[in-house]
Design a protein around this motif. Structure first.
Motif, PDB file in Angstrom:
ATOM      1  N   TYR A   5       0.857  -1.181   0.000  1.00 55.80           N
ATOM      2  CA  TYR A   5       0.000   0.000   0.000  1.00 55.80           C
ATOM      3  C   TYR A   5       0.896   1.235   0.000  1.00 55.80           C
ATOM      4  CZ  TYR A   5      -3.813  -3.147   1.126  1.00 55.80           C
ATOM      5  OH  TYR A   5      -4.740  -4.154   1.082  1.00 55.80           O
ATOM      6  N   TYR A   8      -0.982   6.027  -0.249  1.00 56.68           N
ATOM      7  CA  TYR A   8      -1.522   6.874   0.815  1.00 56.68           C
ATOM      8  C   TYR A   8      -0.943   8.285   0.702  1.00 56.68           C
ATOM      9  CZ  TYR A   8       2.879   5.449   3.024  1.00 56.68           C
ATOM     10  OH  TYR A   8       4.196   5.194   3.281  1.00 56.68           O
ATOM     11  N   CYS A  22       3.143   9.416   6.565  1.00 54.59           N
ATOM     12  CA  CYS A  22       1.721   9.367   6.244  1.00 54.59           C
ATOM     13  C   CYS A  22       1.073  10.675   6.697  1.00 54.59           C
ATOM     14  CB  CYS A  22       1.068   8.177   6.932  1.00 54.59           C
ATOM     15  SG  CYS A  22      -0.735   8.124   6.732  1.00 54.59           S
ATOM     16  N   HIS A  39       0.567   1.158   9.575  1.00 50.05           N
ATOM     17  CA  HIS A  39      -0.042   2.453   9.880  1.00 50.05           C
ATOM     18  C   HIS A  39      -0.624   2.359  11.289  1.00 50.05           C
ATOM     19  CE1 HIS A  39      -0.139   4.543   5.932  1.00 50.05           C
ATOM     20  NE2 HIS A  39      -0.069   3.309   5.452  1.00 50.05           N
ATOM     21  N   TYR A  45      -6.424   6.379   6.586  1.00 49.20           N
ATOM     22  CA  TYR A  45      -6.085   5.595   5.395  1.00 49.20           C
ATOM     23  C   TYR A  45      -6.205   4.098   5.674  1.00 49.20           C
ATOM     24  CZ  TYR A  45      -3.490   3.502   1.584  1.00 49.20           C
ATOM     25  OH  TYR A  45      -3.125   2.715   0.514  1.00 49.20           O
ATOM     26  N   GLN A  49      -8.844   1.664   3.764  1.00 47.72           N
ATOM     27  CA  GLN A  49      -8.345   0.534   2.975  1.00 47.72           C
ATOM     28  C   GLN A  49      -8.772  -0.800   3.584  1.00 47.72           C
ATOM     29  OE1 GLN A  49      -6.914   0.392  -0.016  1.00 47.72           O
ATOM     30  NE2 GLN A  49      -7.147   2.605  -0.130  1.00 47.72           N
TER      31      GLN A  49
END
Length: 75
Positions: A5, A8, A22, A39, A45, A49
């Motif tokens: 991922y 972001y 982030c 995260h 985010y 997700q």
């Protein structure tokens, strides 16, 4: 589910020339390393997700194995 991922939103860390984090949870990208679970648990985010991942998993058809003879098998 994506293997990494990296889409972001990020912001530059002011104290460093080439460091980013982030935008939501402020964790540096070098710690996140493209993994959703790196995260913060309350990261917007990650939550967003995670919902898409759960929805995607629920929509996948269940594959069942049938014991039918296959064309390429020899009798």
């Amino acid at each position: 589910m994506k293997p990494f991922y990296i889409d972001y939103p990020q912001e530059k860390i002011a104290e460093h020339q080439h460091a980013y984090r982030c935008l939501h949870c402020k964790i540096p990208t070098t710690i996140i390393f493209g993994l959703l679970e790196n995260h913060a648990k309350d990261c917007a985010y990650r939550i967003h997700q995670g919902r898409w991942t759960q929805l995607e998993a629920s929509l996948k058809p269940i594959q069942k194995h049938f014991d039918e003879p296959h064309i390429d098998e020899v009798d």
